[in-house]
Design an enzyme around this catalytic site. Structure first.
Site, short mmCIF file in Angstrom:
data_model
loop_
_atom_site.label_atom_id
_atom_site.label_comp_id
_atom_site.label_asym_id
_atom_site.label_seq_id
_atom_site.Cartn_x
_atom_site.Cartn_y
_atom_site.Cartn_z
N ASP A 8 0.86 -1.18 0.00
CA ASP A 8 0.00 0.00 0.00
C ASP A 8 0.90 1.24 0.00
O ASP A 8 2.13 1.14 -0.16
CB ASP A 8 -1.01 -0.04 1.17
CG ASP A 8 -0.38 0.15 2.54
OD1 ASP A 8 0.86 0.29 2.62
OD2 ASP A 8 -1.13 0.18 3.53
N CYS A 65 2.98 -3.45 4.00
CA CYS A 65 2.20 -2.26 4.36
C CYS A 65 2.93 -1.59 5.52
O CYS A 65 4.11 -1.85 5.73
CB CYS A 65 0.74 -2.62 4.68
SG CYS A 65 0.50 -3.69 6.12
N THR A 67 2.70 -1.77 8.87
CA THR A 67 3.14 -2.71 9.90
C THR A 67 3.26 -4.14 9.40
O THR A 67 3.83 -4.99 10.09
CB THR A 67 2.12 -2.74 11.06
OG1 THR A 67 0.85 -3.13 10.50
CG2 THR A 67 2.00 -1.38 11.73
N HIS A 98 8.65 -24.31 9.13
CA HIS A 98 7.56 -24.92 9.90
C HIS A 98 6.19 -24.69 9.28
O HIS A 98 5.30 -25.53 9.43
CB HIS A 98 7.53 -24.36 11.33
CG HIS A 98 8.64 -24.86 12.19
ND1 HIS A 98 8.54 -24.97 13.56
CD2 HIS A 98 9.90 -25.28 11.87
CE1 HIS A 98 9.67 -25.44 14.06
NE2 HIS A 98 10.52 -25.62 13.06
N ARG A 131 7.80 -32.85 8.29
CA ARG A 131 7.25 -33.35 9.54
C ARG A 131 6.16 -32.43 10.10
O ARG A 131 5.39 -32.81 10.98
CB ARG A 131 8.35 -33.57 10.58
CG ARG A 131 9.03 -32.31 11.06
CD ARG A 131 10.30 -32.61 11.86
NE ARG A 131 11.03 -31.39 12.17
CZ ARG A 131 10.88 -30.69 13.28
NH1 ARG A 131 10.00 -31.08 14.19
NH2 ARG A 131 11.59 -29.60 13.49
N HIS A 132 6.08 -31.21 9.56
CA HIS A 132 5.05 -30.27 10.03
C HIS A 132 3.78 -30.31 9.16
O HIS A 132 2.83 -29.59 9.44
CB HIS A 132 5.60 -28.83 10.00
CG HIS A 132 6.73 -28.62 10.95
ND1 HIS A 132 6.56 -28.49 12.31
CD2 HIS A 132 8.07 -28.54 10.74
CE1 HIS A 132 7.74 -28.32 12.90
NE2 HIS A 132 8.67 -28.35 11.96
C1 RB5 Z 1 -2.04 2.58 6.29
O1 RB5 Z 1 -2.12 3.83 6.90
C2 RB5 Z 1 -1.77 1.52 7.34
O2 RB5 Z 1 -2.87 1.33 8.15
C3 RB5 Z 1 -1.35 0.23 6.66
O3 RB5 Z 1 -0.22 0.43 5.90
C4 RB5 Z 1 -1.02 -0.95 7.57
O4 RB5 Z 1 -0.05 -0.60 8.52
C5 RB5 Z 1 -2.17 -1.66 8.16
O5 RB5 Z 1 -2.02 -2.68 8.83
#
Ligand code: RB5
Length: 146
Positions: A8, A65, A67, A98, A131-132
């Site tokens: 994104d 993205c 996070t 795994h 094995r997993h």
């Molecule tokens: C976008 O602002 C942000 O929410 C997205 O990149 C991401 O971190 C969502 O999990």
């Protein structure tokens, strides 16, 4: 390996850097965007990338993205996708060893480019340990029973 990658707006620069790195390692990479000039919704990009994997047009997908959390939540809604949100070489290698993760999710606002490249290298070079497999079979069974 044939890879698709998408991000994104929170990770455009990082994604472009990772595309170059993956190609320099010899992978075939299809870049699904997004463009840098607008804000987008990560589930749209996760869905398109997962479709490419499930249809066999790509072996694996990389989703980035802010996070990595949103991409991983979205991708794991798709039956047949095992998306792993990783933060370091250990989790990236174990996602392959795994979990046989066919999608790797990275957070562009929480990881630097070098760490992301190290994660990709670990994920792409580590073999799944069969094995997993019975645990993955249980996850697959959950997809049709829920
Ligand atoms: C976008 O602002 C942000 O929410 C997205 O990149 C991401 O971190 C969502 O999990």
């Amino acid at each position: 390996m044939r890879l698709v990658i998408a991000s994104d707006h929170a990770a455009v620069t990082l994604r472009m850097q990772l595309v170059e790195t993956l190609r320099s390692w010899g992978h075939e990479v299809v870049d699904l965007g997004c463009e840098a000039d607008r804000r987008v919704d990560y589930p749209d990009y996760a869905a398109t990338a997962c479709d490419r994997v499930l249809s066999g047009q790509a072996d694996r997908a990389v989703l980035v993205c802010g996070t990595g959390i949103g991409m991983s939540i979205a991708a794991n809604k798709v039956a047949g996708i095992r998306a792993a949100l990783v933060h370091d070489v250990t989790t990236a290698a174990l996602a392959a060893q795994h979990n046989n993760a066919n999608v790797l999710c990275l957070g562009g606002r929480v990881l630097g480019p070098v760490t992301c490249e190290q994660c990709l290298e670990a994920w792409l070079s580590t073999e799944f340990e069969t094995r997993h497999q019975h645990r993955l079979d249980k996850i697959t069974a959950m997809e049709s029973s829920l």
